[in-house]
Scaffold this motif. Structure first.
Motif, PDB file in Angstrom:
ATOM      1  N   GLU A  63       0.616  -1.262  -0.165  1.00  0.00           N
ATOM      2  CA  GLU A  63       0.061   0.014   0.119  1.00  0.00           C
ATOM      3  C   GLU A  63       0.751   1.203   0.065  1.00  0.00           C
ATOM      4  O   GLU A  63       0.490   2.281  -0.721  1.00  0.00           O
ATOM      5  N   LEU A  64       2.051   1.210   0.773  1.00  0.00           N
ATOM      6  CA  LEU A  64       2.866   2.544   0.730  1.00  0.00           C
ATOM      7  C   LEU A  64       3.644   2.566  -0.646  1.00  0.00           C
ATOM      8  O   LEU A  64       3.690   3.611  -0.867  1.00  0.00           O
ATOM      9  N   GLY A  65       3.760   1.532  -1.280  1.00  0.00           N
ATOM     10  CA  GLY A  65       4.266   1.584  -2.727  1.00  0.00           C
ATOM     11  C   GLY A  65       3.362   2.162  -3.431  1.00  0.00           C
ATOM     12  O   GLY A  65       3.769   3.131  -4.341  1.00  0.00           O
ATOM     13  N   ASP A  66       1.994   1.716  -3.307  1.00  0.00           N
ATOM     14  CA  ASP A  66       1.007   2.403  -4.274  1.00  0.00           C
ATOM     15  C   ASP A  66       0.873   3.982  -3.906  1.00  0.00           C
ATOM     16  O   ASP A  66       0.870   4.669  -4.901  1.00  0.00           O
ATOM     17  N   GLU A  67       0.948   4.387  -2.735  1.00  0.00           N
ATOM     18  CA  GLU A  67       0.996   5.718  -2.228  1.00  0.00           C
ATOM     19  C   GLU A  67       2.120   6.507  -3.278  1.00  0.00           C
ATOM     20  O   GLU A  67       2.007   7.569  -3.630  1.00  0.00           O
ATOM     21  N   MET A  68       3.485   5.832  -2.879  1.00  0.00           N
ATOM     22  CA  MET A  68       4.480   6.773  -3.747  1.00  0.00           C
ATOM     23  C   MET A  68       4.507   6.538  -5.068  1.00  0.00           C
ATOM     24  O   MET A  68       4.683   7.721  -5.693  1.00  0.00           O
ATOM     25  N   ALA A  69       3.622   5.554  -5.869  1.00  0.00           N
ATOM     26  CA  ALA A  69       3.526   5.736  -7.324  1.00  0.00           C
ATOM     27  C   ALA A  69       2.791   6.777  -7.511  1.00  0.00           C
ATOM     28  O   ALA A  69       2.839   7.449  -8.778  1.00  0.00           O
ATOM     29  N   GLU A  70       1.580   7.032  -6.590  1.00  0.00           N
ATOM     30  CA  GLU A  70       0.625   8.042  -6.979  1.00  0.00           C
ATOM     31  C   GLU A  70       1.239   9.623  -6.732  1.00  0.00           C
ATOM     32  O   GLU A  70       0.861  10.459  -7.117  1.00  0.00           O
TER      33      GLU A  70
END
Length: 263
Positions: A63-70
Motif C-alpha cells: 500500500e505504501l508503494g502504491d502511495e509513492m507511485a501516486e
C-alpha cells in the motif's frame, strides 16, 4: 504527532500506543513534508529501518508503494522527488508491483524541476533519487533491463535549462552501469539504448555555450565509460562488478561521444 527522534534513539522500536497502519501513514506524510528537517530526518531513518527489518507487514508495504507511485503526480516537487527513495527501499527489500514501474516511467523523463538542492526545501534531487530507483528496477528480474536503459536515455535527452550541480550525473551513470551488470542483457540491448542519444545530439555541431541538457548527457556518458572500464560497486564496501558486454559498451559510448563532440 509521534516523536520520531525518540523512536530512532530507541533503535527504532515500534511505539506501543499506535497502530502500525497509523504510524506508516504518518511516516508517509512526513516524507513529503516541505520542511527538510522533517522529510529528510528521523522519519526517513525510521521508515528505512522498518522496511529493512520487515517490521511493516507485506500488505501495508505494498500500500505504501502504491502511495509513492501516486505521489509522482503530486504538485509539490519535494513530494515527487522523495517518492522514488521510498520505492527504492521497498524494491530492494523484495516488494514489487508492475504499476510502480509504469508510474516511474511516466514521471522520470518528464520531471522538469531538476534542482539538486533548494535553500528552503532542502534536498530535492529528482535525477539522483530517480537514478537510484532506476537501478533497483533495472536489477529486478521482473523488469526488462533494456526498458530501464531506454528510460535513462529519455532522461538524458529531455530538454532542460538546468545543469546538474549536485553530482546527479554521477548517480545516473552509476545507475546505468548497475543495470548493465545484468547477465541476461543481450549485447544489442546493452548498446542499443545509446542510439537515440546519438541521433538526438549528433546531428548538430556542438556550439558554445553548450546547452545544459547536452552538458548533462556528456558528463554522464563520460563517467559511464570509466565505469564500463573499471566496473561498478553495488555499495562502497563491496568490490566492483564488471559490466556485461563491457567492451561493446565502451566502444558504443565512445562512438556516441565522438559523434556528439566532433567538429
Amino acid at each position: 504527532m509521534t516523536d520520531w527522534k525518540s523512536v530512532e534513539a530507541a533503535d527504532c522500536a515500534v511505539p506501543a500506543d499506535r497502530t502500525m497502519d497509523d504510524l506508516v501513514g504518518e511516516l508517509s506524510l512526513a516524507l513529503a513534508d516541505p520542511d527538510p528537517l522533517v522529510r529528510d530526518g528521523e522519519p526517513y531513518a525510521v521508515l528505512a529501518t522498518w522496511i529493512d527489518r520487515g517490521t511493516i507487514g507485506t500488505s501495508r508495504r505494498l500500500e505504501l508503494g502504491d502511495e509513492m507511485a501516486e505521489r509522482f503526480t503530486d504538485p509539490r516537487i519535494e513530494a515527487r522527488t522523495f517518492a522514488p527513495l521510498v520505492l527504492d527501499m521497498l524494491v530492494t527489500a523484495g516488494d514489487f508491483k508492475a504499476g510502480w514501474v509504469d508510474a516511474f516511467e511516466r514521471w522520470y523523463p518528464a520531471e522538469r524541476d531538476l534542482r539538486g538542492h533548494d535553500d528552503t526545501l532542502g534536498w530535492l534531487h529528482a535525477v539522483a533519487h530517480g537514478a537510484d530507483l532506476l537501478a533497483a528496477f533495472g536489477l529486478h528480474l521482473e523488469v526488462a533491463p533494456a526498458r530501464m536503459l531506454e528510460l535513462a536515455a529519455a532522461r538524458l535527452t529531455a530538454p532542460t535549462d538546468h545543469v546538474y550541480d549536485q553530482l546527479e550525473d554521477d548517480r545516473l551513470a552509476r545507475a546505468i552501469a548497475r543495470v548493465l551488470t545484468r547477465t541476461d542483457l543481450s549485447e544489442h540491448d546493452a548498446v542499443g539504448w545509446l542510439d537515440p542519444i546519438g541521433d538526438r545530439f549528433g546531428a548538430d555541431r556542438v556550439s558554445t555555450p553548450v546547452p545544459a541538457h547536452l552538458s548533462n548527457c556528456l558528463r554522464t556518458l563520460r563517467l559511464l565509460y570509466v565505469l564500463a572500464d573499471r566496473g561498478v560497486r553495488p555499495r562502497s564496501e563491496l568490490p566492483a562488478e564488471p559490466l556485461h558486454h563491457r567492451d561493446a559498451v565502451k566502444a558504443a559510448v565512445a562512438a556516441v561521444l565522438d559523434r556528439i563532440v566532433r567538429r
